[in-house]
Design a protein around this motif. Structure first.
Motif, mmCIF file in Angstrom:
data_model
loop_
_atom_site.group_PDB
_atom_site.id
_atom_site.type_symbol
_atom_site.label_atom_id
_atom_site.label_comp_id
_atom_site.label_asym_id
_atom_site.label_seq_id
_atom_site.Cartn_x
_atom_site.Cartn_y
_atom_site.Cartn_z
ATOM 1 N N SER A 37 41.186 42.635 45.025
ATOM 2 C CA SER A 37 42.418 42.857 44.327
ATOM 3 C C SER A 37 42.271 43.744 43.143
ATOM 4 O O SER A 37 41.479 43.479 42.266
ATOM 5 N N THR A 38 42.842 44.876 43.286
ATOM 6 C CA THR A 38 42.825 45.805 41.952
ATOM 7 C C THR A 38 43.601 45.024 40.851
ATOM 8 O O THR A 38 43.069 45.433 39.663
ATOM 9 N N ALA A 39 44.602 44.232 41.112
ATOM 10 C CA ALA A 39 45.063 43.264 40.156
ATOM 11 C C ALA A 39 44.250 42.501 39.279
ATOM 12 O O ALA A 39 44.194 42.575 37.889
ATOM 13 N N ILE A 40 43.517 41.728 39.999
ATOM 14 C CA ILE A 40 42.311 40.773 39.547
ATOM 15 C C ILE A 40 41.582 41.746 38.744
ATOM 16 O O ILE A 40 40.898 41.513 37.489
ATOM 17 N N ALA A 41 41.072 42.736 39.381
ATOM 18 C CA ALA A 41 39.918 43.534 38.942
ATOM 19 C C ALA A 41 40.399 44.258 37.721
ATOM 20 O O ALA A 41 39.549 44.351 36.513
ATOM 21 N N ARG A 42 41.679 44.806 37.314
ATOM 22 C CA ARG A 42 42.130 45.541 36.218
ATOM 23 C C ARG A 42 42.284 44.399 35.224
ATOM 24 O O ARG A 42 41.947 44.527 33.916
ATOM 25 N N THR A 43 42.684 43.207 35.540
ATOM 26 C CA THR A 43 42.892 42.265 34.467
ATOM 27 C C THR A 43 41.653 41.843 33.699
ATOM 28 O O THR A 43 41.584 41.638 32.596
ATOM 29 N N ILE A 44 40.708 41.691 34.694
ATOM 30 C CA ILE A 44 39.205 41.330 34.106
ATOM 31 C C ILE A 44 38.724 42.380 33.307
ATOM 32 O O ILE A 44 37.962 42.402 32.242
ATOM 33 N N ALA A 45 38.694 43.551 33.780
ATOM 34 C CA ALA A 45 38.034 44.556 32.918
ATOM 35 C C ALA A 45 38.674 44.938 31.728
ATOM 36 O O ALA A 45 38.057 45.617 30.871
ATOM 37 N N ARG A 46 40.190 44.527 31.501
ATOM 38 C CA ARG A 46 40.758 44.915 30.357
ATOM 39 C C ARG A 46 40.466 43.621 29.182
ATOM 40 O O ARG A 46 41.005 43.906 28.147
ATOM 41 N N THR A 47 39.702 42.588 29.653
ATOM 42 C CA THR A 47 39.318 41.734 28.909
ATOM 43 C C THR A 47 38.161 42.356 27.994
ATOM 44 O O THR A 47 37.242 43.027 28.190
ATOM 45 N N SER A 48 38.398 42.167 26.350
ATOM 46 C CA SER A 48 37.546 42.748 25.448
ATOM 47 C C SER A 48 35.902 42.156 25.584
ATOM 48 O O SER A 48 35.863 41.046 25.718
ATOM 49 N N GLY A 49 35.263 43.182 25.615
ATOM 50 C CA GLY A 49 33.705 42.763 25.875
ATOM 51 C C GLY A 49 33.017 43.075 26.975
ATOM 52 O O GLY A 49 31.987 43.240 26.923
ATOM 53 N N VAL A 50 33.877 43.246 27.975
ATOM 54 C CA VAL A 50 33.316 43.354 29.410
ATOM 55 C C VAL A 50 32.792 44.910 29.343
ATOM 56 O O VAL A 50 33.431 45.855 29.205
ATOM 57 N N THR A 51 31.538 45.130 29.784
ATOM 58 C CA THR A 51 31.015 46.497 29.975
ATOM 59 C C THR A 51 30.877 46.941 31.367
ATOM 60 O O THR A 51 30.772 48.095 31.656
ATOM 61 N N TRP A 52 30.778 46.015 32.416
ATOM 62 C CA TRP A 52 30.526 46.648 33.719
ATOM 63 C C TRP A 52 31.214 45.418 34.674
ATOM 64 O O TRP A 52 31.331 44.083 34.282
ATOM 65 N N MET A 53 31.535 45.717 35.795
ATOM 66 C CA MET A 53 32.015 44.863 36.910
ATOM 67 C C MET A 53 31.128 44.837 38.192
ATOM 68 O O MET A 53 31.146 46.124 38.693
ATOM 69 N N LEU A 54 30.677 43.727 38.821
ATOM 70 C CA LEU A 54 30.028 44.024 40.192
ATOM 71 C C LEU A 54 31.063 44.007 41.104
ATOM 72 O O LEU A 54 31.759 42.649 40.932
ATOM 73 N N VAL A 55 31.109 44.744 41.984
ATOM 74 C CA VAL A 55 31.993 44.653 43.169
ATOM 75 C C VAL A 55 31.487 44.210 44.342
ATOM 76 O O VAL A 55 30.454 44.972 44.897
ATOM 77 N N ASP A 56 31.400 42.816 44.939
ATOM 78 C CA ASP A 56 30.616 42.258 45.748
ATOM 79 C C ASP A 56 31.060 42.645 47.147
ATOM 80 O O ASP A 56 31.730 41.834 47.573
ATOM 81 N N ALA A 57 30.401 43.479 47.700
ATOM 82 C CA ALA A 57 30.457 43.780 49.120
ATOM 83 C C ALA A 57 29.377 43.139 50.133
ATOM 84 O O ALA A 57 29.452 43.254 51.257
ATOM 85 N N GLU A 58 28.745 42.311 49.509
ATOM 86 C CA GLU A 58 27.555 41.684 50.052
ATOM 87 C C GLU A 58 28.101 40.083 50.477
ATOM 88 O O GLU A 58 28.140 39.779 51.641
ATOM 89 N N HIS A 59 28.385 39.495 49.566
ATOM 90 C CA HIS A 59 29.002 38.007 49.861
ATOM 91 C C HIS A 59 30.514 37.911 49.735
ATOM 92 O O HIS A 59 30.964 36.878 50.095
ATOM 93 N N GLY A 60 31.141 38.761 48.946
ATOM 94 C CA GLY A 60 32.614 38.607 48.742
ATOM 95 C C GLY A 60 33.413 39.022 50.076
ATOM 96 O O GLY A 60 32.891 39.441 50.980
ATOM 97 N N LEU A 61 34.849 39.141 49.547
ATOM 98 C CA LEU A 61 35.837 39.567 50.714
ATOM 99 C C LEU A 61 35.856 40.968 50.700
ATOM 100 O O LEU A 61 36.751 41.569 51.299
ATOM 101 N N ILE A 62 35.292 41.729 49.829
ATOM 102 C CA ILE A 62 35.362 43.104 49.651
ATOM 103 C C ILE A 62 34.573 44.156 50.990
ATOM 104 O O ILE A 62 33.481 43.609 51.244
ATOM 105 N N THR A 63 35.159 45.087 51.340
ATOM 106 C CA THR A 63 34.533 45.928 52.241
ATOM 107 C C THR A 63 34.717 47.209 51.780
ATOM 108 O O THR A 63 35.428 47.656 50.976
#
Length: 264
Positions: A26-52
């Motif tokens: 979800s780009t909406a979830i990704a952007r919402t979390i990424a806009r949180t102050s202090g976050v420097t990186w986000m792991l897009v999990d295509a191993e165990h998550g639902l992401i391909t």
């Protein structure tokens, strides 16, 4: 324009790098979390998550647009998987089960263009890095982040050789590590293995990282000297937040409520 990798700038400045774990496409979830102050990186999990890999481009751009570095964890160390992830504009990749120096050597080669490696040239969609084409190629080998996961006693044993293969980040997967060691999570033997990897990273002046599920776990690991730590996951935040509100509303949190498949 040159490649722009916020995570590398944070680490180069000697600052701690807290991050988030994305399992939902979800780009909406990704952007919402990424806009949180202090976050420097986000792991897009295509191993165990639902992401391909069909989700890579949209997710990397959503995250990078917030000034946060998207890293993609692919299911295996196959060169074609690495190429697909990097060509989507990922600021780096993470490889699970890096259980030998040979695996890591091949991963590093797959991340770099000739003559340093074997990566094929085709950066038409690397917009999330701030560069495409020749501008991208000029910086990619040096700026993109190569992270490998230590999740097996063999990789703990061979950690010095693994660190010598040109990786940027050694990322401990503590749950798989405890399972593969056949010891209880958090036991002395488990913590000793984690300490061995941390000490080796510090000696080699490489970035030490570890997966955490809670702020308390993350705080402990930062205090131990880790440079880069996940704080929680999207699914944990969603379920734990809802369960907490529901408990307050009803006064009854049902037994068995769990936010993810991980357990300590």
């Amino acid at each position: 324009m040159p490649v722009d990798i916020p995570l590398r700038k944070t680490l180069s400045a000697g600052k701690k790098a807290p991050g988030a774990w994305l399992t939902l496409p979800s780009t909406a979830i990704a952007r919402t979390i990424a806009r949180t102050s202090g976050v420097t990186w986000m792991l897009v999990d295509a191993e165990h998550g639902l992401i391909t890999d069909k989700d890579y481009y949209d997710l990397t751009n959503a995250i990078a647009s917030c000034g946060v570095s998207p890293l993609i964890r692919i299911p295996d160390e196959k060169p074609w998987m690495i190429k697909r992830a990097l060509d989507s504009g990922a600021h780096g990749i993470m490889i699970p089960m890096a259980n030998s120096a040979e695996i890591v050597r091949n991963v590093v080669a797959a991340c770099k263009y000739p003559p340093a490696g074997i990566r094929g040239f085709g950066p038409m969609f690397t917009h999330a890095t701030g560069a495409i084409g020749g501008d991208y190629k000029a910086d990619a080998d040096q700026e993109l982040v190569i992270a490998v996961q230590i999740e097996h006693p063999n990789s703990v044993r061979d950690i010095d050789a693994i660190l010598a293969e040109g990786v940027d980040v050694v990322f401990i997967g503590p749950f798989d590590l405890s399972v593969s060691m056949g010891v209880q999570f958090g036991s002395q033997e488990h913590e000793d293995a984690i300490a061995t990897v941390l000490a080796a990273c510090q000696k080699a002046k490489k970035t030490s990282a570890i997966f955490c599920l809670t702020g308390e776990q993350a705080q402990k690991r930062f205090a131990q000297g880790f440079d880069m730590v996940s704080v929680t996951t999207d699914i944990d935040t969603l379920v734990d937040g809802f369960a907490s509100a529901l408990s307050t509303a009803t006064g009854n949190l049902k037994e068995g409520t769990a936010s993810s498949g991980y357990a300590t």
